[in-house]
Design a protein around this motif. Structure first.
Motif, mmCIF file in Angstrom:
data_model
loop_
_atom_site.group_PDB
_atom_site.id
_atom_site.type_symbol
_atom_site.label_atom_id
_atom_site.label_comp_id
_atom_site.label_asym_id
_atom_site.label_seq_id
_atom_site.Cartn_x
_atom_site.Cartn_y
_atom_site.Cartn_z
ATOM 1 N N GLU A 1 -5.937 4.023 -3.431
ATOM 2 C CA GLU A 1 -6.296 3.040 -2.419
ATOM 3 C C GLU A 1 -5.406 3.223 -1.188
ATOM 4 O O GLU A 1 -4.188 3.064 -1.261
ATOM 5 N N VAL B 1 -1.608 1.738 -1.327
ATOM 6 C CA VAL B 1 -1.516 0.467 -2.048
ATOM 7 C C VAL B 1 -1.280 0.735 -3.525
ATOM 8 O O VAL B 1 -2.020 1.500 -4.153
ATOM 9 N N ARG C 1 -1.195 -1.435 -6.791
ATOM 10 C CA ARG C 1 -1.463 -2.759 -7.364
ATOM 11 C C ARG C 1 -0.857 -2.854 -8.766
ATOM 12 O O ARG C 1 -1.045 -1.956 -9.590
ATOM 13 N N PRO D 1 -0.305 -9.020 -11.210
ATOM 14 C CA PRO D 1 0.301 -9.415 -9.929
ATOM 15 C C PRO D 1 0.879 -10.821 -9.981
ATOM 16 O O PRO D 1 0.304 -11.723 -10.602
ATOM 17 N N ALA E 1 4.347 -9.522 -2.305
ATOM 18 C CA ALA E 1 4.009 -8.201 -1.769
ATOM 19 C C ALA E 1 5.250 -7.561 -1.172
ATOM 20 O O ALA E 1 6.186 -8.252 -0.741
ATOM 21 N N THR F 1 2.879 -6.450 -5.627
ATOM 22 C CA THR F 1 1.899 -5.553 -5.005
ATOM 23 C C THR F 1 2.598 -4.791 -3.885
ATOM 24 O O THR F 1 3.149 -5.395 -2.960
ATOM 25 N N PHE G 1 3.029 -1.648 -0.907
ATOM 26 C CA PHE G 1 2.352 -0.912 0.149
ATOM 27 C C PHE G 1 3.355 0.083 0.734
ATOM 28 O O PHE G 1 4.354 -0.312 1.345
ATOM 29 N N ILE H 1 -1.476 -6.274 5.979
ATOM 30 C CA ILE H 1 -1.206 -6.802 4.639
ATOM 31 C C ILE H 1 -1.433 -8.307 4.614
ATOM 32 O O ILE H 1 -2.105 -8.845 3.720
ATOM 33 N N ASP I 1 -7.666 -10.461 -0.479
ATOM 34 C CA ASP I 1 -8.210 -9.297 -1.171
ATOM 35 C C ASP I 1 -7.189 -8.648 -2.104
ATOM 36 O O ASP I 1 -7.551 -8.082 -3.134
ATOM 37 N N TYR I 2 -5.901 -8.740 -1.739
ATOM 38 C CA TYR I 2 -4.858 -8.115 -2.550
ATOM 39 C C TYR I 2 -4.279 -9.060 -3.594
ATOM 40 O O TYR I 2 -3.438 -8.652 -4.402
#
Length: 337
Positions: free
Chosen positions: A40, A85, A87, A91, A95, A126, A128, A157, A163-164
């Motif tokens: 992703e 990303v 994940r 979670p 982030a 999560t 990034f 983000i 969405d995350y």
């Protein structure tokens, strides 16, 4: 789930262990293979990064590792900045934007990016990983080009929080070495460094927690990392430029809680970088904490510190985050043995 010692060492082993010998027979076991990258990916600038008319470089991502058990890549001449990303399986709503180092000459992909992300993702965060542009590659923004990418990344983000599966008020930034300087700019600078592209750019780019790992802070001698200064500002940087871009000279008032991590034996970025920033943070009444380790050197990430004092740093970040709103109380509670 917390970053207990078993979690840290187990995940770090994925990237560090070579061929193992069976304790029973001494026979060679199947060599470990480096874990695959997440698939992703988010392009920061779908219509192209700003100010690229004079850019002629060609991106490369060389591999330095000769061991199949781990990657050691760096991204140089980046023209299409991305977020990778990672994940977590479970979670916890937090982030983490990871900003690897590389002296502003390149950005390492694994040591301070993917490897660190795997450790924090194993604890429910999560992650990034940012691959950013470099200031000497001809971008119109010059030294602001990496900061444009960091600001845009944090906004994307936060804009995509639903969405995350993350809380838009619990987004931390972790920067290492020159990436620590960039993370410091992201934390302290209040000015947006690019024109609005879309609705995401109406959102705040300020992190809710800052983690600075052996950061480049001052660009002034005698404690400057000369390579970072040269690649950011050029070989003939003026005293005014040096002062403007040194983190300890910036206004840190109102900045989110910040933790500093450094080894006393760092021969590349002297520990005085963290010490001068610690003084500045305290003067600005920023909630802060500093961990200075006897041993660790520079650029240790998570893979290179097994058995050294600095190996506990992810646990310390986790605890600092739990005390300062980045992690919920339930998320910070250690899992049962």
């Amino acid at each position: 789930m917390s970053l207990d010692r078993r979690t840290l060492l187990g995940v770090a082993a994925l990237a560090s262990a070579g061929p193992a010998l069976s304790p029973a027979t001494g026979a060679a076991q199947t060599p470990q293979i480096a874990p695959a990258d997440p698939t992703e990916v988010i392009r920061l600038w779908p219509a192209g990064a700003p100010g690229g008319d004079g850019v002629t470089v060609t991106p490369i991502v060389p591999e330095r590792s000769t061991d199949p058990a781990f990657h050691d890549r760096y991204a140089e001449y980046t023209t299409d900045p991305i977020l990778t990303v990672m994940r977590p399986a479970r979670p916890n709503g937090a982030a983490l934007l990871l900003i690897p180092g590389g002296g502003y000459r390149w950005a390492v992909v694994d040591k301070e990016g993917m490897d660190v992300a795997r450790v924090f993702a194993a604890a429910g965060v999560t992650c990034f990983v940012l691959r950013y542009r470099l200031p000497a590659d001809g971008w119109a923004a010059g030294p602001n080009a990496p900061l444009q990418d960091a600001q845009r990344a944090l906004r994307l983000i936060r804009a995509g929080a639903a969405d995350y599966g993350i809380d838009p008020a619990r987004i931390a930034s972790l920067g290492a070495s020159a990436g620590g300087h960039l993370a410091g700019l992201l934390a302290a600078r209040r000015d947006a460094t690019y024109d609005r592209v879309d609705a995401a750019d109406a959102i705040s780019f300020r992190p809710d927690l800052n983690v600075l790992l052996y950061p480049v802070v001052t660009l002034a001698d005698p404690f400057a990392h000369v390579g970072s200064r040269t690649h950011l500002l050029g070989a003939e940087a003026t005293p005014e430029q040096i002062a403007t871009w040194s983190l300890e000279r910036m206004d840190w008032s109102g900045v989110a809680p910040t933790v500093l991590i450094h080894a006393l034996d760092d021969a590349s970025v002297p520990v005085e970088n963290s010490l001068v920033l610690l003084t500045r943070l305290r003067a600005a009444a920023v909630t802060t904490e500093a961990h200075l380790f006897q041993e660790g050197g520079h650029g240790f990430g998570t893979r290179l510190i097994a058995g050294k004092p600095a190996e506990v740093w992810p646990d310390l970040v986790h605890a600092f985050g739990a005390r300062n709103g980045w992690l919920t109380v339930s998320a910070a509670t250690p899992a049962a043995a």
